[in-house]
Write a protein that holds these residues in place. Structure first.
Motif, mmCIF file in Angstrom:
data_model
loop_
_atom_site.group_PDB
_atom_site.id
_atom_site.type_symbol
_atom_site.label_atom_id
_atom_site.label_comp_id
_atom_site.label_asym_id
_atom_site.label_seq_id
_atom_site.Cartn_x
_atom_site.Cartn_y
_atom_site.Cartn_z
ATOM 1 N N SER A 64 0.969 -0.917 0.107
ATOM 2 C CA SER A 64 0.077 0.082 -0.241
ATOM 3 C C SER A 64 0.932 1.716 -0.005
ATOM 4 C CB SER A 64 -1.204 -0.284 1.442
ATOM 5 O OG SER A 64 0.377 0.210 2.320
ATOM 6 N N THR A 65 0.452 2.591 0.187
ATOM 7 C CA THR A 65 0.871 3.656 -0.180
ATOM 8 C C THR A 65 0.300 3.483 1.219
ATOM 9 O OG1 THR A 65 -0.907 4.519 -0.790
ATOM 10 C CG2 THR A 65 0.932 3.879 -2.130
ATOM 11 N N PHE A 66 1.480 4.972 2.085
ATOM 12 C CA PHE A 66 1.359 5.552 3.599
ATOM 13 C C PHE A 66 2.424 6.479 3.664
ATOM 14 C CE2 PHE A 66 3.295 4.638 8.466
ATOM 15 C CZ PHE A 66 1.678 5.392 8.481
ATOM 16 N N ALA A 67 1.870 7.548 3.945
ATOM 17 C CA ALA A 67 3.361 8.768 4.313
ATOM 18 C C ALA A 67 4.095 8.800 3.711
ATOM 19 C CB ALA A 67 3.390 8.140 5.983
ATOM 20 N N CYS A 87 4.373 7.440 1.588
ATOM 21 C CA CYS A 87 5.909 6.016 0.725
ATOM 22 C C CYS A 87 5.258 4.671 0.095
ATOM 23 C CB CYS A 87 6.304 5.905 2.535
ATOM 24 S SG CYS A 87 7.793 7.170 3.081
ATOM 25 N N TYR A 88 5.409 3.911 -0.502
ATOM 26 C CA TYR A 88 5.540 2.603 -0.788
ATOM 27 C C TYR A 88 5.862 1.860 0.945
ATOM 28 C CZ TYR A 88 4.840 4.120 -4.798
ATOM 29 O OH TYR A 88 4.682 4.274 -6.343
ATOM 30 N N GLU A 89 4.384 1.099 1.229
ATOM 31 C CA GLU A 89 5.419 -0.065 2.239
ATOM 32 C C GLU A 89 5.050 -1.626 1.076
ATOM 33 O OE1 GLU A 89 3.638 -1.854 6.204
ATOM 34 O OE2 GLU A 89 2.666 -0.490 5.073
ATOM 35 N N PHE A 142 10.330 0.428 3.950
ATOM 36 C CA PHE A 142 9.679 2.106 3.457
ATOM 37 C C PHE A 142 10.386 2.468 2.618
ATOM 38 C CE2 PHE A 142 7.049 2.915 7.531
ATOM 39 C CZ PHE A 142 5.701 2.454 7.512
ATOM 40 N N ARG A 181 7.101 1.786 13.601
ATOM 41 C CA ARG A 181 7.202 2.554 12.618
ATOM 42 C C ARG A 181 7.565 3.906 13.104
ATOM 43 N NH1 ARG A 181 3.883 -0.416 9.049
ATOM 44 N NH2 ARG A 181 2.954 1.094 8.300
ATOM 45 N N ASN A 240 1.459 10.414 -1.856
ATOM 46 C CA ASN A 240 0.617 9.040 -2.216
ATOM 47 C C ASN A 240 -0.470 9.216 -3.096
ATOM 48 O OD1 ASN A 240 1.069 7.877 0.398
ATOM 49 N ND2 ASN A 240 -0.607 8.526 1.870
ATOM 50 N N ASN A 249 -8.394 4.242 -5.106
ATOM 51 C CA ASN A 249 -9.359 4.813 -3.747
ATOM 52 C C ASN A 249 -10.362 3.937 -4.145
ATOM 53 O OD1 ASN A 249 -6.887 5.348 -3.124
ATOM 54 N ND2 ASN A 249 -7.131 7.969 -3.901
#
Length: 347
Positions: A135-138, A140-142, A148, A256, A291, A319
């Motif tokens: 996913s995308t988080f903050a 970043c790609y996780e 990250f 994290r 994101n 989304n």
């Protein structure tokens, strides 16, 4: 004499700001000539099989030219496939790149699906499992291997239009950047082709067109034709733009938040280093992808053809949590139909 010619060649390349790329390193150890030890290891089982077959036919009195050819055929085929090399990369045999690699390519899974919602590692057809992005988080790609990954879009400088002094200055600045940054092992530099995006230009032109073409049918017709022309340009697969990216990654620890703080610090340092690179008459700009930008980039890399046609609706589709997704025009027709049925329905 040969050494002097080699030095003169290197000096000529250096004056032209060129570099001679080395031939791919061949790590194999050779027994004699072009026969490597690994080749002998591959030949040996088939040579033994051929020898056993020949001995078997000889013991029973069946050995002749036909049985001899039949017994030797496996060994001859393997030796030929192993000794014929790739036309460019001489260290890769025909057996490997034309037989084994083709077989693996035909047998591999070719259809993957994007599953919306929670990520499930057991779902082998989920595209996210294959590309390694959960996913995308903050911003970043996780990734599935617990990292990250942050992506930065960087502008470029056209060296082909620069003189020698400008080229030397540019290359020296890049050398200083590469030698002074202390997390070089976590940096990746990429160049990715993407479809032309003329949405802002179309919005700007539509605003200008509305001002003077409301009462003029000729202008309205010309504006409609120009809009269609721009849309066709956007949908063309042959017209692309190449964007440059710098990618950094950080292993996710048990904390994290701490990992995010660390990658934020690396991001600030990287942006400062890039922006501080000095050139004669130009400079570089760098932008951290958010994101939505990361979703667009991932979609473009995974499914370029649909990215051309979908355009800015990529983020909306990604989304969308509904189990059914329809196009914009279809959605409008569906809403109008439902509203009409509600108004005409008799209870």
């Amino acid at each position: 004499m040969g050494k002097n010619l080699a030095l003169e060649g290197k000096e000529s390349l250096r004056n032209d700001l060129k570099v001679q790329l080395p031939v791919p390193i061949d790590s194999k150890r050779y027994l004699m000539g072009k026969v490597a030890f690994i080749d002998v290891a591959i030949f040996s089982p088939f040579l033994i099989i051929s020898g056993v077959l020949i001995y078997f036919f000889y013991q029973f009195g069946l050995l002749n030219q036909y049985t001899f050819i039949f017994s030797s055929f496996p060994s001859i085929v393997i030796i030929a496939f192993q000794m014929i090399k790739h036309p460019i990369r001489r260290e890769i045999p025909y057996l490997r790149y034309k037989v084994i690699w083709n077989y693996k390519f035909k047998k591999r899974e070719k259809e993957f699906f994007y599953r919306k919602g929670a990520f499930d590692m057991s779902d082998k057809q989920d595209a996210r499992r294959k590309i390694g992005i959960k996913s995308t988080f903050a911003d970043c790609y996780e990734t599935t291997d617990k990292r990250f990954v942050r992506v930065f879009e960087v502008s470029s400088i056209n060296l082909s239009l620069s003189n020698k002094s400008e080229k030397r200055s540019t290359l020296e600045s890049f050398r200083v950047f590469m030698t002074t940054i202390n997390f070089l092992d976590s940096i990746q530099i990429s160049q990715i082709a993407q479809p032309i995006n003329l949405t802002r230009h179309m919005q700007h032109m539509s605003k200008r067109q509305k001002k003077g073409s409301e009462d003029n049918p000729i202008k309205t017709m010309l504006n409609t034709g120009y809009t269609n022309f721009i849309e066709n340009i956007q949908k063309s697969r042959e017209l692309v733009t190449r964007k440059r990216y710098i990618v950094i990654s950080k292993k996710i620890s048990s904390d994290r938040e701490k990992t995010l703080d660390e990658i934020d610090q690396l991001s600030q340092l990287l942006m400062t280093k890039v922006e501080s690179m000095t050139f004669d008459h130009s400079s570089l700009s760098i932008k951290q992808l958010n994101n939505d930008d990361l979703v667009k980039l991932m979609y473009t890399c995974v499914d370029y053809d649909n990215a051309v046609s979908v355009g800015d609706h990529i983020v909306e589709r990604a989304n969308d949590r509904s189990s059914v997704t329809v196009g914009q025009n279809t959605a409008k027709d569906l809403i109008n139909t439902l509203q009409k049925q509600l108004l005409e329905k008799v209870n």
